[in-house]
Design a protein around this motif. Structure first.
Motif, PDB file in Angstrom:
ATOM      1  N   ASP A 121       6.841  -7.788   5.284  1.00 29.53           N
ATOM      2  CA  ASP A 121       6.863  -7.410   6.697  1.00 29.53           C
ATOM      3  C   ASP A 121       6.690  -5.900   6.768  1.00 29.53           C
ATOM      4  N   ASN A 122       6.445  -5.377   7.967  1.00 31.41           N
ATOM      5  CA  ASN A 122       6.129  -3.961   8.099  1.00 31.41           C
ATOM      6  C   ASN A 122       7.280  -3.064   7.669  1.00 31.41           C
ATOM      7  N   GLU A 123       8.511  -3.448   7.954  1.00 30.80           N
ATOM      8  CA  GLU A 123       9.650  -2.626   7.541  1.00 30.80           C
ATOM      9  C   GLU A 123       9.713  -2.525   6.022  1.00 30.80           C
ATOM     10  N   GLY A 124       9.501  -3.646   5.358  1.00 26.58           N
ATOM     11  CA  GLY A 124       9.493  -3.631   3.898  1.00 26.58           C
ATOM     12  C   GLY A 124       8.335  -2.817   3.355  1.00 26.58           C
ATOM     13  N   LEU A 125       7.198  -2.851   4.070  1.00 27.03           N
ATOM     14  CA  LEU A 125       6.043  -2.068   3.650  1.00 27.03           C
ATOM     15  C   LEU A 125       6.332  -0.578   3.751  1.00 27.03           C
ATOM     16  N   TYR A 126       6.962  -0.146   4.864  1.00 28.29           N
ATOM     17  CA  TYR A 126       7.266   1.279   5.026  1.00 28.29           C
ATOM     18  C   TYR A 126       8.160   1.769   3.873  1.00 28.29           C
ATOM     19  N   ILE A 127       9.138   0.956   3.515  1.00 26.28           N
ATOM     20  CA  ILE A 127      10.064   1.358   2.447  1.00 26.28           C
ATOM     21  C   ILE A 127       9.334   1.428   1.103  1.00 26.28           C
ATOM     22  N   ALA A 128       8.583   0.360   0.779  1.00 22.24           N
ATOM     23  CA  ALA A 128       7.914   0.296  -0.526  1.00 22.24           C
ATOM     24  C   ALA A 128       6.841   1.373  -0.656  1.00 22.24           C
ATOM     25  N   ALA A 129       6.039   1.557   0.402  1.00 16.20           N
ATOM     26  CA  ALA A 129       4.970   2.562   0.344  1.00 16.20           C
ATOM     27  C   ALA A 129       5.561   3.969   0.294  1.00 16.20           C
ATOM     28  N   GLY A 130       6.616   4.200   1.062  1.00 11.06           N
ATOM     29  CA  GLY A 130       7.250   5.516   1.047  1.00 11.06           C
ATOM     30  C   GLY A 130       7.827   5.853  -0.312  1.00 11.06           C
ATOM     31  N   ASP A 131       8.478   4.871  -0.954  1.00 10.96           N
ATOM     32  CA  ASP A 131       9.037   5.103  -2.288  1.00 10.96           C
ATOM     33  C   ASP A 131       7.930   5.426  -3.287  1.00 10.96           C
ATOM     34  N   ARG A 132       6.845   4.667  -3.234  1.00  7.66           N
ATOM     35  CA  ARG A 132       5.759   4.862  -4.207  1.00  7.66           C
ATOM     36  C   ARG A 132       5.050   6.191  -3.997  1.00  7.66           C
ATOM     37  N   ALA A 133       4.881   6.573  -2.741  1.00  4.64           N
ATOM     38  CA  ALA A 133       4.161   7.808  -2.448  1.00  4.64           C
ATOM     39  C   ALA A 133       5.056   9.040  -2.483  1.00  4.64           C
ATOM     40  N   GLY A 134       6.353   8.863  -2.674  1.00 10.18           N
ATOM     41  CA  GLY A 134       7.264  10.003  -2.734  1.00 10.18           C
ATOM     42  C   GLY A 134       7.440  10.703  -1.409  1.00 10.18           C
ATOM     43  N   VAL A 135       7.395   9.951  -0.314  1.00 14.57           N
ATOM     44  CA  VAL A 135       7.539  10.555   1.019  1.00 14.57           C
ATOM     45  C   VAL A 135       9.027  10.785   1.296  1.00 14.57           C
ATOM     46  N   PRO A 136       9.424  12.007   1.663  1.00 18.59           N
ATOM     47  CA  PRO A 136      10.839  12.291   1.936  1.00 18.59           C
ATOM     48  C   PRO A 136      11.381  11.419   3.069  1.00 18.59           C
ATOM     49  N   GLU A 137      12.665  11.145   3.003  1.00 24.00           N
ATOM     50  CA  GLU A 137      13.284  10.267   3.988  1.00 24.00           C
ATOM     51  C   GLU A 137      13.102  10.784   5.408  1.00 24.00           C
ATOM     52  N   GLY A 138      13.233  12.097   5.586  1.00 19.68           N
ATOM     53  CA  GLY A 138      13.076  12.648   6.920  1.00 19.68           C
ATOM     54  C   GLY A 138      11.673  12.448   7.462  1.00 19.68           C
ATOM     55  N   GLU A 139      10.658  12.539   6.603  1.00 20.15           N
ATOM     56  CA  GLU A 139       9.271  12.341   7.020  1.00 20.15           C
ATOM     57  C   GLU A 139       9.008  10.882   7.387  1.00 20.15           C
TER      58      GLU A 139
END
Length: 418
Positions: free
Chosen positions: A27-45
């Motif tokens: 689902d999209n929420e899971g995608l945001y988490i997984a993609a953010g972790d892989r890409a190293g996107v800071p939590e605030g961003e």
């Protein structure tokens, strides 16, 4: 990875998230988490919002970028929505073995050079839209096997229609005297019987009756390294012989204008024949076959540049180009194509049946052997292939050719976590 990922890095992260998710579904929420972790996107961003547009409405730009790449994967045919589940997407139209097949209507340039292009998409749709004349088509469609390979194949009842429909738009674009070289498998048997199916003969008759193609020859491709087969009937029941050849059917709608010239494929004379020429030719005066063949003194005394090849192509299945392709597939962690033709076969056919600058087509591109042979011989080329898994590693062998280009979305596919 840097705190601000590039677009390619984020695209890779989105694709990798689906590739590693259970069942290829998120689902999209899971995608945001997984993609953010892989890409190293800071939590605030990931959670921050910024004013966007003339209305200055606050938007999450990270979520927007992820959904943009999600849509790109959708248009590539890699993703699709899960019916009835809001915001849930999954890897689309994989075959039973997990290969990525182009969805209907999807046509993507997988890679190209100055001379040619490889298209991920349906061959019928692609070649129907072509507006350039084709001189030669060399292709090896999926064989009509009772146990399909990983990429699948039509059943025997549908096979004739499948081949005719696939070749119809190519035949329509053939130049006068253009040729089709069609490699079909021989090891097709009637159910529970050592008798061979006659599906290939039905295909030939249909190509003649429906598309007006005439048969110029059945070229025998003899592969001495072919594994023993048919295993059951030859090795177990012992009622068949091991097969070592397949046919390449050479067809044309206008044989009297065919663009063939055997002087382009002459082979070196044997030492024995060179000695015969040097000795002034034959000394015999003999008649064979009840007068059908007469050998006269002086025959074969004229020096020639080479001998005309027989219509038996003796090439083993193993070649350096195939080994390179398999190494590239392994490096990309992609499955290698299970049925590859040696580069020597399309090389011979292209030299025999075309000239530099002509367009060579292959609607079942596979590892793009037709394309690389055409490229090396200075012919233009166009291939299509349903499976992106086969085209992506094939592209590696074209990198050193003039004008090589690959879309960014294909370059980073398949995407794995760094």
């Amino acid at each position: 990875m840097s705190a601000v990922p590039t677009q390619l890095q984020l695209f890779a992260a989105v694709a990798a998230a689906y590739a590693d998710a259970a069942g290829g579904r998120l689902d999209n929420e899971g995608l945001y988490i997984a993609a953010g972790d892989r890409a190293g996107v800071p939590e605030g961003e990931r959670r921050g919002r910024r004013p966007v547009g003339t209305s200055a409405q606050p938007r999450n730009l990270f979520h927007r970028a992820v959904r943009w790449h999600q849509q790109t994967l959708k248009h590539m045919g890699v993703l699709r929505r899960v019916p009835g589940e809001r915001g849930v997407w999954e890897l689309a139209d994989r075959t039973g073995s997990g290969l990525h097949r182009a969805l209907p209507g999807v046509r993507l340039v997988a890679f190209s050079t100055t001379l040619g292009v490889a298209i991920w998409g349906d061959c019928i749709d692609t070649f129907e839209r072509l507006d350039s004349p084709i001189t030669l088509c060399i292709t090896s469609p999926p064989y009509c096997l009772s146990v399909p390979r990983s990429y699948g194949n039509p059943k025997e009842a549908d096979y004739t229609d499948f081949i005719v429909a696939s070749l119809k738009p190519i035949v329509r674009h053939l130049v006068p005297g253009g040729s089709i070289c069609l490699n079909l498998g021989q090891d097709i048997f009637l159910p529970n019987s050592p008798a061979r199916s006659m599906v290939n003969e039905r295909v030939l008759l249909a190509l003649h009756d429906r598309l007006g193609l005439k048969l110029l020859d059945r070229l025998v491709w003899h592969n001495g390294s072919k594994p023993p087969a048919p295993t059951h009937w030859a090795s177990v029941k012992r009622v068949q012989l091991n097969a070592t050849y397949e046919f390449i059917y050479w067809l044309s709608p206008s044989p009297e204008l065919v663009h063939a010239d055997n002087r382009r494929v002459l082979q070196p004379h044997t030492k024995k024949h060179r000695r015969l020429i040097d000795a002034g030719g034959e000394r015999r005066d003999a008649v064979y076959g009840d007068g059908a063949y007469h050998v006269r003194p002086g025959s074969f005394s004229n020096p020639t540049t080479g001998k005309i090849p027989r219509n038996v192509l003796q090439y083993g299945g193993r070649c350096a180009d195939t080994l390179r392709y398999r190494r590239d597939a392994a490096a990309l962690r992609l499955p290698a194509h299970g049925a590859t033709m040696p580069l020597s076969v399309p090389d011979f056919l292209i030299r025999f049946l075309s000239e530099p600058g002509d367009i060579i087509a292959d609607p079942f591109g596979g590892t793009v052997k037709t394309g690389i042979a055409a490229e090396r011989l200075g012919r233009r080329w166009m291939v299509t292939e349903h499976m992106l898994d086969f085209l992506r590693p094939a592209a590696e062998r074209f990198r050193d050719f003039d004008g090589f280009s690959m879309p960014d979305d294909v370059e980073v596919w398949p995407c794995k976590a760094a």
